[in-house]
Design an enzyme around this catalytic site. Structure first.
Site, PDB file in Angstrom:
ATOM      1  N   ASN A  35       0.856  -1.183   0.000  1.00 39.82           N
ATOM      2  CA  ASN A  35       0.000   0.000   0.000  1.00 39.82           C
ATOM      3  C   ASN A  35       0.896   1.238   0.000  1.00 39.82           C
ATOM      4  O   ASN A  35       1.340   1.712   1.046  1.00 39.82           O
ATOM      5  CB  ASN A  35      -0.900  -0.027   1.229  1.00 39.82           C
ATOM      6  CG  ASN A  35      -1.987   1.023   1.147  1.00 39.82           C
ATOM      7  OD1 ASN A  35      -1.775   2.083   0.572  1.00 39.82           O
ATOM      8  ND2 ASN A  35      -3.128   0.727   1.732  1.00 39.82           N
ATOM      9  N   ASP A  36       1.136   1.751  -1.194  1.00 45.13           N
ATOM     10  CA  ASP A  36       2.024   2.908  -1.365  1.00 45.13           C
ATOM     11  C   ASP A  36       1.603   4.104  -0.534  1.00 45.13           C
ATOM     12  O   ASP A  36       2.358   5.066  -0.391  1.00 45.13           O
ATOM     13  CB  ASP A  36       1.971   3.362  -2.828  1.00 45.13           C
ATOM     14  CG  ASP A  36       2.998   2.664  -3.682  1.00 45.13           C
ATOM     15  OD1 ASP A  36       4.006   2.213  -3.140  1.00 45.13           O
ATOM     16  OD2 ASP A  36       2.764   2.577  -4.903  1.00 45.13           O
ATOM     17  N   CYS A  37       0.379   4.082  -0.084  1.00 55.26           N
ATOM     18  CA  CYS A  37      -0.172   5.263   0.584  1.00 55.26           C
ATOM     19  C   CYS A  37      -0.215   5.121   2.093  1.00 55.26           C
ATOM     20  O   CYS A  37      -0.703   6.010   2.784  1.00 55.26           O
ATOM     21  CB  CYS A  37      -1.562   5.554   0.022  1.00 55.26           C
ATOM     22  SG  CYS A  37      -1.476   5.849  -1.746  1.00 55.26           S
ATOM     23  N   ASN A  94       1.941   5.591   4.707  1.00 59.38           N
ATOM     24  CA  ASN A  94       3.271   6.176   4.876  1.00 59.38           C
ATOM     25  C   ASN A  94       3.471   6.512   6.353  1.00 59.38           C
ATOM     26  O   ASN A  94       3.213   7.637   6.792  1.00 59.38           O
ATOM     27  CB  ASN A  94       3.411   7.434   4.003  1.00 59.38           C
ATOM     28  CG  ASN A  94       2.844   7.210   2.602  1.00 59.38           C
ATOM     29  OD1 ASN A  94       1.857   7.841   2.200  1.00 59.38           O
ATOM     30  ND2 ASN A  94       3.434   6.275   1.879  1.00 59.38           N
ATOM     31  N   GLN A 127       5.670   9.626  -0.610  1.00 59.48           N
ATOM     32  CA  GLN A 127       6.524   8.446  -0.676  1.00 59.48           C
ATOM     33  C   GLN A 127       7.986   8.755  -0.378  1.00 59.48           C
ATOM     34  O   GLN A 127       8.722   7.871   0.028  1.00 59.48           O
ATOM     35  CB  GLN A 127       6.415   7.789  -2.064  1.00 59.48           C
ATOM     36  CG  GLN A 127       5.187   6.904  -2.214  1.00 59.48           C
ATOM     37  CD  GLN A 127       3.905   7.702  -2.347  1.00 59.48           C
ATOM     38  OE1 GLN A 127       3.881   8.744  -2.990  1.00 59.48           O
ATOM     39  NE2 GLN A 127       2.842   7.229  -1.722  1.00 59.48           N
TER      40      GLN A 127
END
Ligand code: GLC
Ligand code: GLC
Length: 812
Positions: free
Chosen positions: A482-484, A486, A499
């Site tokens: 899940n790139d989001c 963070n 990111q």
């Protein structure tokens, strides 16, 4: 509501209304030259790299939408129309677009005149061909004019759309015979040009947009077409285009065809010029003459059909369910090939100027195409691995032209390394080609650091094993799948990248999802090591995997489901005590796929919770409740309005994780339910709600918290393609490549009585018929290979070229 239908015999989707809810596109090209084409002839072409070698222009967020492309205008008396309806939008008497495998045919009819545009990129050629066929269907003779039109891009698409102070002065063309050459910057450092040609003599041409369209004109009302006459303009700077005029007379019933091409030509540096200032056209002339007849065009068409026929023949199902067959046999595999070609670079949602190749995305895409093009999968694995960093971590992205890691994004996405094991494992299971593990592969593209591929996998595994947080779970770094999410970012300034802002690796924030991955792909790594007879290393790795399994049950289990993570303060993410984001999809899918809690009951509970809390009629949402405010400690995930993207959208990419997880527990009914809910052929009837193409998956469908619940976005370039193919072909239909051969293990809906899969595997063809007389969801009673009973469900490996008949009876 539908806007077309599937034609399974021709392997086409047939669009019958031009005003689809969004442009519905297709991809032409399989090697170096690509074209994206919409159902109204919008789109663009590029050579290899959609940013750096863009041949034609496209304005993504334009109004009206999708008005640049490969249009032809027909002026028949006072009526001007396009066979693809756009850009003039004259109502047509009939319209049809057939998107096929690597080609599209768009046709329209107006006042007794029909015009058909057939588009394809021939195999082995750097050009787009467009054949136009007009037919006079009226009872009287017709005289009309036909104008093809396209707008050149000055190569670097980003510069072309921003650096006007320079590029309004640089545009250059040459006109020679039937061809228009676009040669901007060829006089200096470029050794390539584009050429647009016709196989017949035009009555006139234009190469300046101002002349053809008019400075204040628009593609919907081009000056030259309205006046019926091109002006033979030669562009200097501004906007170079290619337009031509053909005056045609057809008697009743007569037809006429023209072949147009758009080609990309590279010359060597010492062979650039024919004479001073005049480009060397020898290669272009050869290209033009190669495709100058209907026979040549048809030959290119047939080659393309053969190519796709071969690719798709490696896995073919026939069941009595046409929606299933068309997805498995045609569209899902087709989309997997497109993700192989494009990664996430160029679509109607990806501008082609942004992302390079994703490390994790590319590894996962392999699952969907390794059975079609194993040699190219091999090459891809080695490319990806050579960008890996020496400590086992990975650049998150690499550039397709240079194949080098992308410094701007860098590393620190701590799931990345494990995907390399996943991708290589898929390759080994498909091909049995163990030699790949001995290939010497650079680290960080530095030949002095090269090591055998197996060492890359070892470092992937040990990177995760040695980057653990306070609970013994893997550290998340910048983000995981899940790139989001963070957890180390803490961004307070608009425009900062979620990111790459903040600590690359905080010492506290941990991911239960990566822990699940470590168990799943760690087990695969152990199997690989055992196969290599590295037994003591295998035992050590296995111990690490088992201990992670325990840690997940101890610190990653919330009572009813798996937690998602621990944030930088050690607080639970995805647990009962959270006011928002209490339960997430990813760890339920990954941990159950890994078998965690399978025997002790947690797995069963986790999937029940998914059904109870995350299910919707359009698919499983990523989390609930959606974040309603920005959480500094969570990052981008909470930046999206509720219901969109990673904030509780239906992220199609990981819906198949639930499907696969359900099959781990033997739940065939539920597995098929989650499969079919997001499956394009099953949701075709709600095309008005989904809006994206009904023949391919989209990355995301807006979730229940969104104003536009059910509306899909980001079609085509998504990991959904590979994962859904894996979920249906392996997890549900149960034809599973393993290190030792094909394993038969279906997990199907109880009411599925019978199906047949023809599977080419390591050179042999297994013709597998599965029967389910007792209406079970899982379990095998008997398998026969060529009539002989098999003692287990692993089919023996057969010599290449052989065909075997496999009869499977499910039951207890
Ligand atoms: C996009 C990215 C992929 C990521 C996913 C979830 O699909 O390409 O890498 O895993 O979003 O954030
Ligand atoms: C993924 C996500 C997107 C995010 C991007 C950043 O593609 O879907 O929302 O912005 O990753 O890399």
């Amino acid at each position: 509501m539908k806007f077309g239908h599937f034609d399974d015999v021709s392997k086409e989707y047939v669009i019958t209304a031009p005003d689809t809810p969004l442009p519905w596109i297709n991809y032409l090209g399989n090697e170096d030259f690509f074209t994206i084409l919409s159902n109204t002839c919008g789109g663009y072409s590029f050579y290899r790299d959609a940013r750096l070698r863009r041949l034609t222009r496209y304005r993504y967020n334009n109004c009206p939408l999708d008005s640049e492309g490969f249009h032809i205008y027909i002026k028949d008396g006072n009526i001007i129309w396009n066979p693809g309806w756009q850009p003039v939008k004259t109502p047509l008497d009939s319209y049809c677009c057939r998107h096929g495998l690597g080609y599209s045919v768009i046709s329209g009819e107006k006042n007794g005149l029909s015009a058909k545009q057939e588009f394809l990129v021939p195999m082995g050629s750097n050009c787009l061909l467009m054949r136009v066929t007009c037919e006079n269907k009226s009872g009287a003779s017709k005289r009309f004019s036909l104008f093809p039109y396209l707008e050149f891009c000055l190569w670097d698409a980003l510069d072309d759309s921003s650096n006007f102070q320079r590029n309004y002065s640089t545009g250059e063309v040459e006109v020679s015979g039937n061809a228009i050459y676009h040669k901007t910057e060829y006089r200096e450092r470029r050794n390539h040009y584009a050429v647009f040609w016709a196989n017949r003599d035009p009555a006139g041409f234009d190469t300046s947009r101002d002349s053809f369209i008019g400075t204040y004109g628009s593609p919907a009302v081009p000056d030259a077409v309205i006046s019926g006459c091109c002006k033979n303009s030669v562009a200097h700077g501004w906007q170079p285009i290619a337009a031509q005029q053909f005056d045609i007379t057809l008697g009743p019933g007569e037809a006429y065809s023209l072949i147009f091409g758009l080609g990309y030509i590279e010359n060597s540096d010492d062979d650039k010029w024919e004479e001073p200032g005049i480009i060397n056209k020898a290669q272009a002339r050869r290209m033009i003459s190669e495709y100058d007849s209907d026979e040549a065009f048809s030959r290119a068409f047939n080659d393309l059909r053969d190519y796709w026929e071969r690719l798709l023949s490696n896995y073919r199902i026939s069941s009595s369910v046409e929606k299933l067959d068309r997805m498995v046999n045609i569209w899902n595999q087709y989309q997997c090939m497109v993700t192989f070609n494009m990664s996430r670079s160029a679509s109607y949602f990806e501008s082609g100027m942004g992302r390079g190749m994703g490390f994790r995305d590319s590894c996962q895409d392999l699952f969907g195409f390794v059975h079609m093009i194993p040699e190219r999968a091999r090459e891809r694995i080695l490319d990806i691995a050579s960008t890996q960093l020496p400590d086992g971590s990975a650049y998150h992205q690499y550039q397709p032209l240079t194949k080098k890691g992308n410094l701007a994004v860098g590393s620190g996405f701590n799931d990345d390394p494990l995907w390399l094991i996943a991708g290589t494992d898929a390759y080994l299971r498909e091909t049995g080609d163990w030699s790949i593990l001995n290939e010497s592969v650079d680290f960080d593209n530095d030949a002095s650091l090269a090591q055998p591929l197996i060492e890359h996998l070892r470092r992937s595994f040990s990177f995760t094993a040695s980057h653990l947080g306070p609970h013994g779970l893997p550290l998340i770094g910048r983000a995981d799948w899940n790139d989001c999410l963070n957890l180390n970012c803490f961004s307070e300034h608009p425009g900062e990248s979620f990111q790459i802002t903040g600590a690359n690796e905080g010492p506290v924030a941990e991911s239960v999802f990566i822990a699940g991955m470590f168990v799943k792909y760690g087990k695969a790594w152990v199997d690989i090591l055992r196969h290599m007879k590295l037994d003591s290393e295998a035992a050590e790795a296995e111990a690490a995997v088992l201990s992670m399994e325990k840690t997940v049950l101890e610190h990653g289990w919330d009572g009813e489901w798996f937690r998602r993570a621990y944030d930088a303060f050690g607080h639970v993410v995805g647990g009962r005590e959270c006011d928002e984001g209490q339960i997430f999809l990813e760890p339920q899918g990954m941990c159950v796929m890994a078998g965690i809690g399978k025997d002790s009951g947690e797995a069963e509970k986790a999937l029940k919770s998914v059904q109870k809390y995350l299910d919707t009629e359009y698919g499983v949402v990523l989390l609930t409740p959606a974040y309603t405010r920005y959480h500094l400690e969570l990052g981008e995930i909470s930046s999206y309005p509720p219901g969109y993207k990673e904030n509780a959208g239906i992220f199609c990419h990981n819906n198949p994780w639930i499907t696969c997880a359900e099959t781990v527990l033997g739940h065939g009914n539920r597995a098929f339910e989650t499969y079919s809910r997001i499956c394009p052929s099953y949701t075709e009837d709600i095309s008005d709600i989904h809006r994206t193409e009904p023949y391919v998956y989209s990355q995301m469908i807006a979730g229940k918290d969104a104003a536009g619940f059910g509306e899909a976005k980001n079609s085509w370039l998504t990991g959904t393609a590979a994962w859904t193919f894996l979920s249906i072909s392996q997890a549900i239909l149960g034809i599973k490549p393993t290190l030792d051969g094909l394993l038969i293990d279906p997990c199907i809906p109880a009411d599925c009585k019978e199906y047949n899969v023809s599977r080419r595997y390591r050179g042999a063809v297994y013709n597998i018929t599965v029967k389910n007389p007792a209406s079970v969801e899982h379990g095998i009673k008997e398998i026969r290979l060529n009539g002989d009973i098999c003692h287990n469900n692993l089919l023996p490996l057969l010599p290449s070229g052989e065909t075997a008949d496999v009869q499977v009876i499910m039951g207890t």
